[in-house]
Design a protein around this motif. Structure first.
Motif, PDB file in Angstrom:
ATOM      1  N   THR A   1      10.649 -14.577  -9.994  1.00 31.29           N
ATOM      2  CA  THR A   1       9.683 -15.019 -11.006  1.00 31.29           C
ATOM      3  C   THR A   1       9.684 -16.542 -11.130  1.00 31.29           C
ATOM      4  O   THR A   1       8.620 -17.171 -11.231  1.00 31.29           O
TER       5      THR A   1
ATOM      6  N   ASP B   1       3.409 -10.858  -9.612  1.00 30.38           N
ATOM      7  CA  ASP B   1       4.844 -10.697  -9.843  1.00 30.38           C
ATOM      8  C   ASP B   1       5.123  -9.251 -10.235  1.00 30.38           C
ATOM      9  O   ASP B   1       4.675  -8.792 -11.271  1.00 30.38           O
ATOM     10  N   GLU B   2       5.848  -8.553  -9.411  1.00 28.11           N
ATOM     11  CA  GLU B   2       6.204  -7.139  -9.630  1.00 28.11           C
ATOM     12  C   GLU B   2       4.997  -6.294 -10.047  1.00 28.11           C
ATOM     13  O   GLU B   2       5.003  -5.672 -11.112  1.00 28.11           O
TER      14      GLU B   2
HETATM   15 MG   LIG Z   1      11.159 -11.455 -12.209  1.00 25.33          MG
END
Ligand SMILES: [Mg+2]
Ligand SMILES: Nc1ncnc2c1ncn2[C@@H]1O[C@H](COP(=O)(O)OP(=O)(O)OP(=O)(O)O)[C@@H](O)[C@H]1O
Length: 310
Positions: free
Chosen positions: A46, A159-160
């Motif tokens: 991140t 992100d994810e």
């Molecule tokens: Mg993360």
């Protein structure tokens, strides 16, 4: 710079206090590639993404998007980037369509056709006129992606993105990200801590641990074994003990094991035909012979040496 390179990271580093959270990351992502950023919790995924999209500053290094330095020319660089970091910003009391109209108004030159196009791409046609508050997590995430790609960015960063999605949702996300990479040539960077997902979704994966790049590899290379090295082969046979006796006549069977899949042992590729002949000659019935696939997970653990969360 090759024309095909969209994103370049050069020695990207983030230090907070005395801690180096991201340590000299260097890699390129070309047009049309789905690039995975894989690492355990706390690896620095991140943080790196936040630096790429200019949400936080770098301690060292640079990020170029289409050759534009993100720190020096933030607004210009952002015109080429679409991203969802954490949750997409959506208005829950508006419909999905109204949300897209709202965002389209903030960016000059987005025709209505483009809105319809992105809705189709993320397959939200059936629910686009419902209020966002009635959407499932997966639908919100699709709308987030639709919003992030409205301005046809050359790179999309998520992100994810599979967090909270069910297996069907993950499969669909994979499909439309691949479609986006193929049809629009978008470079896509996705982070994840799930190996199995990356395996199916990405062309290439960078493994990051403790803020350091451990490895960048094409998925194919990562999963396949080198052919000149001895690899684990599984013989599915009717009589495993007899098979081991016969095989011991020509190869080392000290590490052979009888597993639920069959007789498993290390063989060089060249030794496989001979092993099969011996088994056939000894009247062992063979149902299948196959490489024990070294899963991405094994490879990952090998590369990171079973790294702990930091
Ligand atoms: Mg993360
Ligand atoms: N503002 C901050 N101050 C101090 N440490 C931080 C800060 N932000 C992140 N970290 C630390 O940096 C490391 C990397 O965090 P980051 O959120 O980038 O990891 P991640 O790979 O995204 O993990 P996850 O898979 O859990 O999302 C962690 O050890 C985290 O505690």
């Amino acid at each position: 710079m090759s024309q095909d390179v969209v994103v370049q990271l050069r020695n990207v580093t983030k230090r907070i206090g005395s801690k180096t959270i991201v340590d000299k990351l260097t890699f390129d992502v070309p047009r049309g590639e789905v690039f995975g950023f894989l690492g355990p919790n706390g690896a620095g995924k991140t943080t790196t993404i936040r630096m790429i999209v200019g949400l936080i500053s770098m301690s060292e290094g640079e990020v170029l998007v289409n050759g534009i330095n993100v720190s020096q020319h933030f607004e210009k660089a952002m015109m080429h980037i679409g991203a969802i970091v954490e949750n997409p910003e959506l208005y829950k009391f508006l419909t999905g369509y109204q949300n897209l109209i709202h965002f389209a108004r903030m960016i000059p030159g987005i025709p209505k056709e483009r809105i319809d196009e992105v809705i189709k791409l993320v397959k939200l046609e059936n629910r686009i006129h419902d209020k966002v508050k009635t959407y499932s997590l997966g639908m919100r995430q699709r709308l987030g992606v639709a919003q992030a790609i409205l301005h046809r960015p050359d790179v999309l960063i998520l992100d994810e993105p599979t967090n909270g999605l069910d297996p069907e949702g993950i499969r669909e996300l994979r499909d439309y990200l691949r479609q986006l990479a193929k049809s629009e040539g978008t470079a896509i960077i996705v982070s994840s801590h799930l190996l199995s997902e990356m395996e199916l979704m990405c062309d290439r994966v960078a493994i990051i641990q403790n803020g350091k790049l451990v490895n960048v590899q094409h998925m194919r290379e990562m999963v396949q074994q080198q052919t000149d090295e001895a690899s684990l082969v599984v013989f599915e046979v009717d009589d495993p003990q007899q098979a081991i006796r016969l095989l011991s006549e020509s190869v080392s069977v000290t590490e052979a094991a009888v597993t639920p899949e069959g007789v498993t042992l290390y063989l060089q590729r060249d030794q496989v035909p001979d092993a099969i002949s011996r088994l056939v000659g000894g009247n062992v019935r063979i149902y299948s012979v196959k490489p024990a696939s070294m899963t991405l997970e094994d490879k990952f653990l090998e590369l990171t040496r079973g790294g702990q969360i930091v």
